[in-house]
Design a protein around this motif. Sequence first.
Motif, PDB file in Angstrom:
ATOM      1  N   LEU A  84       0.810  -1.225   0.000  1.00 17.11           N
ATOM      2  CA  LEU A  84       0.000   0.000   0.000  1.00 17.11           C
ATOM      3  C   LEU A  84       0.840   1.270   0.000  1.00 17.11           C
ATOM      4  O   LEU A  84       0.316   2.360  -0.168  1.00 17.11           O
ATOM      5  CB  LEU A  84      -0.936   0.005   1.217  1.00 17.11           C
ATOM      6  CG  LEU A  84      -1.981  -1.115   1.234  1.00 17.11           C
ATOM      7  CD1 LEU A  84      -2.771  -1.088   2.529  1.00 17.11           C
ATOM      8  CD2 LEU A  84      -2.918  -0.982   0.033  1.00 17.11           C
ATOM      9  N   ARG A  85       2.132   1.158   0.208  1.00 19.34           N
ATOM     10  CA  ARG A  85       2.997   2.354   0.181  1.00 19.34           C
ATOM     11  C   ARG A  85       3.972   2.266  -1.007  1.00 19.34           C
ATOM     12  O   ARG A  85       3.774   2.887  -2.024  1.00 19.34           O
ATOM     13  CB  ARG A  85       3.717   2.494   1.531  1.00 19.34           C
ATOM     14  CG  ARG A  85       4.247   3.881   1.797  1.00 19.34           C
ATOM     15  CD  ARG A  85       5.584   4.154   1.138  1.00 19.34           C
ATOM     16  NE  ARG A  85       6.641   3.253   1.596  1.00 19.34           N
ATOM     17  CZ  ARG A  85       7.834   3.180   0.997  1.00 19.34           C
ATOM     18  NH1 ARG A  85       8.108   3.918  -0.068  1.00 19.34           N
ATOM     19  NH2 ARG A  85       8.742   2.320   1.427  1.00 19.34           N
ATOM     20  N   ASP A  86       5.004   1.420  -0.913  1.00 14.57           N
ATOM     21  CA  ASP A  86       5.983   1.355  -2.008  1.00 14.57           C
ATOM     22  C   ASP A  86       5.329   0.788  -3.271  1.00 14.57           C
ATOM     23  O   ASP A  86       5.618   1.218  -4.385  1.00 14.57           O
ATOM     24  CB  ASP A  86       7.173   0.483  -1.590  1.00 14.57           C
ATOM     25  CG  ASP A  86       8.499   1.012  -2.115  1.00 14.57           C
ATOM     26  OD1 ASP A  86       8.478   1.883  -3.002  1.00 14.57           O
ATOM     27  OD2 ASP A  86       9.560   0.566  -1.643  1.00 14.57           O
ATOM     28  N   GLY A  87       4.439  -0.192  -3.088  1.00 19.17           N
ATOM     29  CA  GLY A  87       3.756  -0.780  -4.242  1.00 19.17           C
ATOM     30  C   GLY A  87       2.827   0.218  -4.896  1.00 19.17           C
ATOM     31  O   GLY A  87       2.860   0.432  -6.110  1.00 19.17           O
TER      32      GLY A  87
ATOM     33  N   VAL B 141      15.261  -5.744   6.072  1.00 17.36           N
ATOM     34  CA  VAL B 141      15.784  -5.469   4.726  1.00 17.36           C
ATOM     35  C   VAL B 141      14.633  -5.127   3.787  1.00 17.36           C
ATOM     36  O   VAL B 141      13.492  -5.572   3.988  1.00 17.36           O
ATOM     37  CB  VAL B 141      16.609  -6.647   4.158  1.00 17.36           C
ATOM     38  CG1 VAL B 141      17.932  -6.766   4.893  1.00 17.36           C
ATOM     39  CG2 VAL B 141      15.841  -7.952   4.195  1.00 17.36           C
ATOM     40  N   HIS B 142      14.969  -4.355   2.781  1.00 19.04           N
ATOM     41  CA  HIS B 142      13.964  -3.834   1.850  1.00 19.04           C
ATOM     42  C   HIS B 142      14.638  -3.831   0.479  1.00 19.04           C
ATOM     43  O   HIS B 142      15.459  -2.970   0.194  1.00 19.04           O
ATOM     44  CB  HIS B 142      13.602  -2.414   2.316  1.00 19.04           C
ATOM     45  CG  HIS B 142      12.693  -1.661   1.420  1.00 19.04           C
ATOM     46  ND1 HIS B 142      11.413  -1.315   1.774  1.00 19.04           N
ATOM     47  CD2 HIS B 142      12.875  -1.138   0.186  1.00 19.04           C
ATOM     48  CE1 HIS B 142      10.849  -0.618   0.806  1.00 19.04           C
ATOM     49  NE2 HIS B 142      11.720  -0.494  -0.179  1.00 19.04           N
ATOM     50  N   CYS B 143      14.320  -4.835  -0.337  1.00 21.40           N
ATOM     51  CA  CYS B 143      15.073  -5.003  -1.579  1.00 21.40           C
ATOM     52  C   CYS B 143      14.235  -4.693  -2.817  1.00 21.40           C
ATOM     53  O   CYS B 143      13.088  -5.148  -2.927  1.00 21.40           O
ATOM     54  CB  CYS B 143      15.592  -6.433  -1.673  1.00 21.40           C
ATOM     55  SG  CYS B 143      16.763  -6.809  -0.354  1.00 21.40           S
ATOM     56  N   HIS B 144      14.847  -3.972  -3.729  1.00 20.27           N
ATOM     57  CA  HIS B 144      14.211  -3.714  -5.025  1.00 20.27           C
ATOM     58  C   HIS B 144      14.785  -4.667  -6.061  1.00 20.27           C
ATOM     59  O   HIS B 144      15.848  -5.248  -5.886  1.00 20.27           O
ATOM     60  CB  HIS B 144      14.355  -2.239  -5.403  1.00 20.27           C
ATOM     61  CG  HIS B 144      13.332  -1.383  -4.708  1.00 20.27           C
ATOM     62  ND1 HIS B 144      12.115  -1.091  -5.260  1.00 20.27           N
ATOM     63  CD2 HIS B 144      13.344  -0.818  -3.471  1.00 20.27           C
ATOM     64  CE1 HIS B 144      11.412  -0.354  -4.404  1.00 20.27           C
ATOM     65  NE2 HIS B 144      12.135  -0.174  -3.301  1.00 20.27           N
ATOM     66  N   ASN B 145      14.042  -4.793  -7.177  1.00 12.06           N
ATOM     67  CA  ASN B 145      14.289  -5.919  -8.080  1.00 12.06           C
ATOM     68  C   ASN B 145      14.938  -5.541  -9.409  1.00 12.06           C
ATOM     69  O   ASN B 145      14.779  -6.251 -10.393  1.00 12.06           O
ATOM     70  CB  ASN B 145      12.936  -6.606  -8.346  1.00 12.06           C
ATOM     71  CG  ASN B 145      13.098  -8.053  -8.680  1.00 12.06           C
ATOM     72  OD1 ASN B 145      14.060  -8.705  -8.237  1.00 12.06           O
ATOM     73  ND2 ASN B 145      12.186  -8.580  -9.480  1.00 12.06           N
TER      74      ASN B 145
HETATM   75 ZN    ZN Z   1      11.472   0.970  -1.648  1.00  9.81          ZN
END
Ligand code: ZN
Length: 396
Positions: free
Chosen positions: A13-16, A202-206
């Motif tokens: 609901l935030r980063d997405g 951790v917060h990983c981007h793809n």
């Molecule tokens: Zn992010």
Amino acid sequence: MAEQRIAVFDTTLRDGEQSPGCSMNLEEKVRVARQLENLGVDIIEAGFPIASDGDFAAVKAVAAECRNVTVAALCRTTEQDVMKAAIALHGAAHPRIHTVVATSDIHLEYKLKKSRAEVIEMTRQAVSLARNFAEEVEFSAEDATRSDVDYLCEVFAAAVDAGASILNVPDTVGYTLPSEFARLIHTVRERVVGDRPVTISVHCHNDLGLAVANSLAAIEAGARQVECTINGIGERAGNASLEEIVMALKVRADQLPYAAGVRTEELYPTSQLLSEIIGFEVQPNKAIVGRNAFAHEAGIHQHGMISNPLCYEIMTPESVGVSANRLVLGKHSGRHALALRYEELGYSLQPSELDAVYGRFTTLADRKKRIYDQDLIILLSAVARADERLPVEAAA
Ligand code: ZN
Ligand code: KIV
């Protein structure tokens, strides 16, 4: 070995939501939040209250609605941001203020235009202000993986001293590699956390397709919270996909003795709900929730599946909430799969009937990508009609 608990922090609901094509209105966000609570995530990041009135309202509404889960609100390290997050979370059953500032030199120079010392001071002030409104304060060092490690550890230490109990290490631009990220988590653990009651997140981007692999490597190195999204939606190439992380932990529990509190049978329904709301589906071959994730078309695979699904399946579709038929009939299918589908449709074919229908089936499958049940019934009656037309001696 006893399983260790991994907290699942959902940021759909935030980063997405802030990524192209994924915006949701208030009512839709609340529907997704209810389903996330039902799925069993530990934390729902409901929005970035200072960013818009819509985000502020969403955090407020989710906090009012979801009482059995922690609700987080994002803010930068300014007083105004922190206050807005605190107000939006007022009345939440389990509030968390999540404050973020960048720590890489490139972000300090070109985006923040601040010195390293100024960023440390901003961190201290934001975290201690936030602690007046929430027991749980999470601090994120944006672009951590491209930050100077000594400086990163200094900022994290300042955040912990000011009262943060969760330190988030974001791979903001999806740049790191699993072994490198694991080393970074080790370093933060040894140099900052020690034996203090602080959780590494951790917060990983793809961007390089490594978000899930990096998250799992971080867990092995000591991270105990993962930030992720349903269907992996998020900025650019997306965030780490929640369903992939959760199922990797479940299916490979032999190697990864960590448990998430997620009810895995709710993964597919949650994925479907999100797709329906944002108006686009995941790619067909997406792991866990893609349309083809449990589909088998090749003849030898179908034969193996019919004998024992373990030949080609490492988890059952039911374990993630998929009840769809696994065998797709197409030009690669063999006789076994065809006979089984006819049986499911109520027709038990003699070998000669199967031969006749299989010949027609392969001809049709060369022309048509998918063969549906209706096609099979038509094929069978065509075979029966052809039989009726044969002279008695030829048919015998
Ligand atoms: Zn992010
Ligand atoms: O990618 C990122 O760095 C973020 C932070 C706000 C955690 O989304």
